[in-house]
Design an enzyme around this catalytic site. Structure first.
Site, mmCIF file in Angstrom:
data_model
loop_
_atom_site.group_PDB
_atom_site.id
_atom_site.type_symbol
_atom_site.label_atom_id
_atom_site.label_comp_id
_atom_site.label_asym_id
_atom_site.label_seq_id
_atom_site.Cartn_x
_atom_site.Cartn_y
_atom_site.Cartn_z
ATOM 1 C CG ASP A 16 -1.708 4.745 8.809
ATOM 2 O OD1 ASP A 16 -1.091 5.514 8.062
ATOM 3 O OD2 ASP A 16 -2.901 4.920 9.132
ATOM 4 C CG ASP A 112 1.087 8.305 5.071
ATOM 5 O OD1 ASP A 112 0.466 7.772 4.131
ATOM 6 O OD2 ASP A 112 0.540 9.031 5.915
ATOM 7 C CD GLU A 113 -2.439 3.955 3.887
ATOM 8 O OE1 GLU A 113 -2.945 3.029 4.549
ATOM 9 O OE2 GLU A 113 -3.078 4.914 3.432
#
Length: 417
Positions: A16, A112-113
């Site tokens: 993350d 973004d993860e």
């Protein structure tokens, strides 16, 4: 090295990124480091909302989704930047390129993860070594910080990655659940939002421990099958596999916009609805999918939100068809109060190649008139292949490489606008 891996279970990482947009901007411009930075849409307008902010800004109480005027009041020196989506996409691609160096089993869940299944990656080191190497490599090559959760399943890995930010690595085993997970309020459990938490609170379920030991019948009555699934999660059970192909699944395609000011002018509001339908139509065509249910969202100045939807007889993608359905929903359900936000979503989407038109009393003649064309198309498909020619929506290029596909369909929709 095998001794560090379970004989029967899995080892899952959840990576993350920390304050992703703000971190990307700082990596691009080092003079921003140490400053309270916020990424916000439309900074010059009243509707500006904080998309994300740096940890320095969070120290002043600035939060995601906070109106700009409120953020500036808390932090007068706040540096505000508009989103640079091309820059964020490029950074995201770099991140996932790094992750795939450790395993092919990488499942992006947002820009973004993502999850990694490293069960068979023992030649690269212990799980903690791999997590540490990934964190160091992303930081060293892209100058971006991330937190990583290490666990036997996706839920626990996601929970673990939230426990130490920024730049944390957390291991969460099933035996850790009573001490690390159960004391938390249910609102802090991944998968539970405010409304669900309120429902659980109403029957005396306040902590994750309460949920883990709740009555099945009561939970199912309150939340349906999702109630039982949440109880399983609270007990550390999650059977979902890491699926690299899931980034190509879309269940809905939608757009929403916050208006510059509270509006009661029906004509102006319908113009906004039509513009949203045009965007949804464009994205449906890009994805070669059609919507079978159309949903309209209306939020008033008090942030009260209503969503109304209707099933359509035939799957649709054209702007005029979407607008016809959305306008009908708006006229039926708008109560005249000032509107702050509008949204249009095509739901339960289907692949164009799989969509079947439901002939009815009004459409069968038009379809019958096109029968000669359909016959010609069928012969062309038989001779040159199914993808040789298509109607209305561009044909898919099924020979795209993995990375090319990722660029066009990444995140099941996000950051396209």
């Amino acid at each position: 090295m095998n001794s560090h891996y379970p004989k029967n279970g899995r080892v899952i990482l959840h990576v993350d990124m920390n304050s992703f947009y703000a971190s990307v901007e700082m990596a691009s411009d080092p003079t921003l480091r140490g400053k309270p930075l916020a990424i916000a849409g439309n900074p010059q307008e009243r509707r500006g909302i904080i998309v994300t902010c740096s940890y320095e800004a969070r120290g002043f109480g600035v939060k995601t989704t906070m109106p700009l005027w409120e953020a500036k009041k808390l932090c007068p020196d706040l540096v505000i930047m508009t989103p640079n989506f091309d820059r964020y996409r490029a950074a995201s691609k770099g991140i996932f390129d790094i992750l795939r160096q450790y395993t092919e089993l990488v499942e992006p869940v947002s820009i973004d993860e993502g999850y990694l299944d490293i069960t068979d990656s023992f030649e690269k080191g212990t799980p903690l070594q791999i997590a540490s190497d990934i964190q160091a490599q992303i930081k060293g090559q892209l100058d971006l910080p991330c937190s990583i959760g290490v666990a036997p399943n996706k839920f626990l890995a996601k929970t673990a990655s939230d426990m130490k930010k920024p730049m944390g690595i957390t291991v969460l085993r099933k035996r850790d659940i009573p001490n690390k997970l159960w004391p938390l309020p249910v609102i802090e459990m991944h998968g539970i939002g405010q409304k669900t938490a309120e429902k659980l609170n109403s029957i005396g379920i306040h902590t994750c421990s309460d949920l883990a030991h709740a009555n099945d019948i009561q939970l199912k009555s309150l939340l349906g099958i999702n109630g039982l699934r949440l109880k399983e999660r609270a007990n550390g059970t999650d059977r979902r596999n890491v699926d690299p192909e899931s980034i190509y699944d879309y269940k809905s395609v939608g757009n929403s916009t916050t208006l510059p000011k509270d509006t009661t002018n029906q004509q102006e509001l319908l113009i906004v609805v039509e513009e949203l339908c045009a965007k949804v139509s464009s994205r449906l065509q890009q994805k070669d999918v059609l919507g079978t249910t159309i949903q309209l969202m209306i939020r008033d100045k008090f942030r009260k939100t209503i969503t109304r939807s209707k099933k359509v007889a035939n799957p649709i993608y054209k702007k005029e068809d979407l607008y016809h359905q959305a306008k009908d929903l708006f006229l039926k359900h708008w109560d005249g109060d000032p509107v702050r936000l509008l949204g249009v979503t095509a739901q339960d989407v289907v692949e164009k190649s799989e969509a079947t038109e439901q002939l009815d009393l009004f459409s069968y003649k038009k379809v019958a008139e096109k029968e000669p064309l359909y016959n010609v198309l069928s012969k062309l498909h038989d001779k040159f292949g199914k993808d040789s020619i298509s109607q209305g929506i561009k044909a898919k290029n099924k020979k795209k490489s993995y990375d090319q596909k990722q660029d066009t369909s990444f995140n099941k929709d996000f950051l396209r606008e």
